[in-house]
Design a protein around this motif. Structure first.
Motif, short mmCIF file in Angstrom:
data_model
loop_
_atom_site.label_atom_id
_atom_site.label_comp_id
_atom_site.label_asym_id
_atom_site.label_seq_id
_atom_site.Cartn_x
_atom_site.Cartn_y
_atom_site.Cartn_z
N ALA A 19 0.83 -1.20 0.00
CA ALA A 19 0.00 0.00 0.00
C ALA A 19 0.86 1.26 0.00
O ALA A 19 0.57 2.23 -0.71
N LYS A 20 1.91 1.29 0.82
CA LYS A 20 2.75 2.48 0.92
C LYS A 20 3.50 2.73 -0.37
O LYS A 20 3.61 3.86 -0.84
N GLU A 21 4.04 1.65 -0.97
CA GLU A 21 4.80 1.80 -2.20
C GLU A 21 3.90 2.29 -3.34
O GLU A 21 4.28 3.20 -4.09
N SER A 22 2.72 1.71 -3.47
CA SER A 22 1.81 2.15 -4.52
C SER A 22 1.29 3.56 -4.24
O SER A 22 1.01 4.33 -5.16
N ALA A 23 1.18 3.94 -2.94
CA ALA A 23 0.73 5.29 -2.58
C ALA A 23 1.77 6.33 -2.99
O ALA A 23 1.42 7.44 -3.42
N THR A 24 3.05 6.00 -2.84
CA THR A 24 4.12 6.93 -3.24
C THR A 24 4.07 7.17 -4.74
O THR A 24 4.14 8.31 -5.22
N LEU A 25 3.95 6.09 -5.50
CA LEU A 25 3.82 6.21 -6.96
C LEU A 25 2.58 7.02 -7.31
O LEU A 25 2.61 7.89 -8.19
N ASN A 26 1.50 6.77 -6.59
CA ASN A 26 0.24 7.47 -6.86
C ASN A 26 0.37 8.97 -6.63
O ASN A 26 -0.15 9.78 -7.40
N LYS A 27 1.05 9.38 -5.55
CA LYS A 27 1.21 10.81 -5.27
C LYS A 27 1.99 11.51 -6.38
O LYS A 27 1.64 12.63 -6.80
N ILE A 28 3.02 10.86 -6.88
CA ILE A 28 3.83 11.46 -7.94
C ILE A 28 2.99 11.66 -9.20
O ILE A 28 2.97 12.75 -9.80
N VAL A 29 2.26 10.63 -9.59
CA VAL A 29 1.46 10.71 -10.81
C VAL A 29 0.27 11.66 -10.63
O VAL A 29 -0.14 12.35 -11.56
N THR A 30 -0.27 11.74 -9.39
CA THR A 30 -1.40 12.64 -9.13
C THR A 30 -0.98 14.10 -9.31
O THR A 30 -1.73 14.91 -9.88
N VAL A 31 0.21 14.45 -8.83
CA VAL A 31 0.72 15.81 -9.02
C VAL A 31 0.85 16.12 -10.51
O VAL A 31 0.48 17.20 -10.99
N MET A 32 1.38 15.16 -11.28
CA MET A 32 1.49 15.33 -12.73
C MET A 32 0.11 15.49 -13.36
O MET A 32 -0.11 16.34 -14.24
#
Length: 572
Positions: free
Chosen positions: A169-182
């Motif tokens: 969950a944490k690893e996918s959340a980090t990826l998600n935050k980066i792509v969400t900003v983009m």
């Protein structure tokens, strides 16, 4: 009726230490997850579908849908503060209406999350193929097998997202935050750049064009006119020399800001309601957040506020750049920028669309395994769905099952069929949650639960009758509509005079109860009644399958029914 109490649910969660979900997500992870779940297909795909239904007034459709969701969001936020567990509307319903109703909602949440991922995957496939250019094999995007068009790419993206979720969950959340900003940066880019090419005439232009002359009108491209001429309705050229370019379900004057009339606005709201699915999924993260009573309500409200603002801004720009009746329903944004002469921007938008829909698919698949996890913990689903991975502590079989099923659905069904199915299931869940807040507030003595339930049921039935009469207002006499409206208000007034139980001032609570919850029920039921008959048939079939599974397995294996919980609700 088998029902849980709030204390019952919380005690069960607190006792579960081994095999519990890992508390590793922050408030910002929650918001990023909500925004990614909500702002995806709605911006990049469904805006075009909504505009073809409502015209430039799709902005009003978005406002209607936002307000409708806001009423439900308040209720979700209070439930999340009271019952901070991963089951979302399923658990909330278990507390308020009992086990069978909870199963019904949980089963329809399956319809929401899994099919939502499938619908977004279909949109991703089309945009990815467009990004790759003319040399990309068409069969990877869609391939006609006779009875349907299959999409191998849609299946592939679902399986890739499933693999990413199993990492943790944490690893996918980090990826998600980066792509969400983009993703959000790209949408702001769309709004700012698109506003430089706005033409206010597009907000009042009629949908009748002359396609019988050799000259091309200045504001319409020749390829678009040729495409229109292929329609059977082009035969009107022989007599009127003017072609009605509006969609066949547009019932208004076909001109001005509201070309399809009031019904077009409401039809647009139904179609774009799919865009807002995601804010409720934030509540499925409750067991993975250290302070869920604070962070989950905050995440729900902020997610919906951000999504609504971005949708309204984008729809204004979209219909201002290009005449609404020429919008491409599959790739509306990139096509609009091509129309405005921003070919380079169209490429950037397509890239953003692909990345945005990728993370939306990921987040859509995130919530469903947690619903399965909670249902399995309650004994209503097979125990295998409660198993977690050893290292990352995420639902193993629930994630695999959700990803594979969503991939197969995306492989076989197109986005229009999927969007209708999602709206129906989600609206039913929203309606139940809104009613649940009223029950929690006014159920305490001397108000019997049955009296409150009957009153809410009466309100829902009368709302349904009023909704159908408003939907077909041309054929229903005005006095009948007024009488129905008065009768619909009666149960609402009765509930408003009932004494309410006190709320904890340290927790979030819905303002103006029962006004906001009842408004949520009204809007949700109205949107349900605005769906097509085929959508009702699909929902009935899906519900029949779910009810059969409950009576074959769930009811006999229910932990509450078998009295295997340490705390039981004896007030049956």
């Amino acid at each position: 009726v088998r029902r849980k109490t709030v204390e019952h649910v919380m005690a069960e969660v607190e006792k579960t230490e081994e095999g519990a979900l890992k508390k590793c997500l922050s408030r910002w992870d929650v918001i990023a997850y909500g925004v990614s779940s909500t702002v995806g297909a709605g911006i990049f795909v469904i805006t075009g579908t909504g505009a073809l239904a409502a015209g430039p007034a799709v902005v009003v459709s978005f406002l209607v849908a936002t307000f409708c969701c806001l009423c439900s969001a308040f209720c979700y936020a209070e439930f999340a503060a009271r019952v901070p567990v991963s089951g979302s509307a399923y658990t909330f319903t278990y507390v308020c209406l009992g086990e069978f109703a909870a199963w019904f909602v949980g089963w329809n949440l399956t319809l929401e999350y899994a099919i939502s991922a499938a619908a977004v995957a279909r949109g991703w496939s089309s945009n990815f193929a467009k990004l790759m250019g003319s040399h990309f094999p068409d069969w990877l995007n869609t391939y006609d097998v006779g009875f349907t068009d299959v999409s191998p790419l849609s299946l592939i993206i679902c399986l890739l997202c499933t693999a990413a979720l199993l990492v943790g969950a944490k690893e996918s959340a980090t990826l998600n935050k980066i792509v969400t900003v983009m993703n959000v940066s790209c949408i702001l880019f769309i709004i700012i750049l698109g506003s430089t090419k706005l033409d206010s005439a597009n907000w009042s232009q009629d949908a009748y064009v002359d396609i019988c002359t050799n000259s091309t009108p200045g504001n319409i491209s020749r390829p678009a006119l040729l495409a229109l001429m292929e329609s059977p309705r082009a035969a009107a050229c022989n007599t009127t020399h003017r072609f009605n370019a509006a969609p066949t379900d547009c019932e208004g004057s076909h001109s001005g800001f509201v070309p399809c009339g009031f019904n077009g606005i409401l039809l647009g709201a139904v179609k774009i309601f799919f865009s807002f699915i995601g804010f409720d999924s934030v509540t499925t993260l409750a067991e993975e957040v250290p302070n869920p009573r604070r962070d989950i309500p905050f995440g729900v409200i902020v997610t919906l506020t951000i999504a609504g603002s971005l949708y309204v801004g984008t729809s204004l720009v979209l219909t201002g750049m290009q005449p609404w009746y020429l919008l491409d329903s599959n790739t509306p944004l990139s096509s609009a920028f091509n129309y405005a002469g921003f070919d380079w921007a169209a490429t950037v938008i397509t890239v953003c669309t692909v990345t945005g829909l990728s993370v939306t698919t990921l987040c859509s698949l995130f919530g469903q395994p947690r619903i399965f996890y909670r249902m399995a913990k309650d004994g209503l689903l097979f125990p295998i769905f409660a198993q977690l991975t050893r290292k990352s502590q995420v639902p193993l079989w629930g994630t695999l099952f959700s990803g594979i099923v969503a991939g197969l659905i995306a492989f076989f069904l197109d986005i229009n069929i999927l969007a209708d199915m999602i709206s129906m299931g989600t609206l039913l869940a929203f309606t139940t949650v809104c009613g649940g807040i009223v029950i929690l507030r006014v159920e305490s003595p001397p108000h019997a639960p049955s009296r409150v339930l009957v009153t809410l049921g009466t309100f829902a039935v009368l709302t349904c009758a009023l909704s159908f009469s408003l939907r077909f207002v041309d054929s229903v006499p005005l006095p009948i509509i007024i009488i129905l409206a008065v009768f619909t208000l009666a149960p609402a007034v009765y509930l408003g005079f009932l004494n309410q139980s006190p709320v904890n001032p340290q927790l979030y609570s819905v303002p103006w109860v029962p006004i906001f919850p009842l408004m949520g029920i009204f809007f949700n039921v109205y949107l349900i009644c605005s769906n097509t008959a085929l959508s009702f048939y699909r929902l009935l079939v899906w519900t029949a399958i779910g009810v059969s599974l409950y009576f074959v397995y769930g009811r006999s294996h229910s932990k509450l029914g078998n009295h295997t919980y340490a705390l039981l609700n004896h007030s049956e």
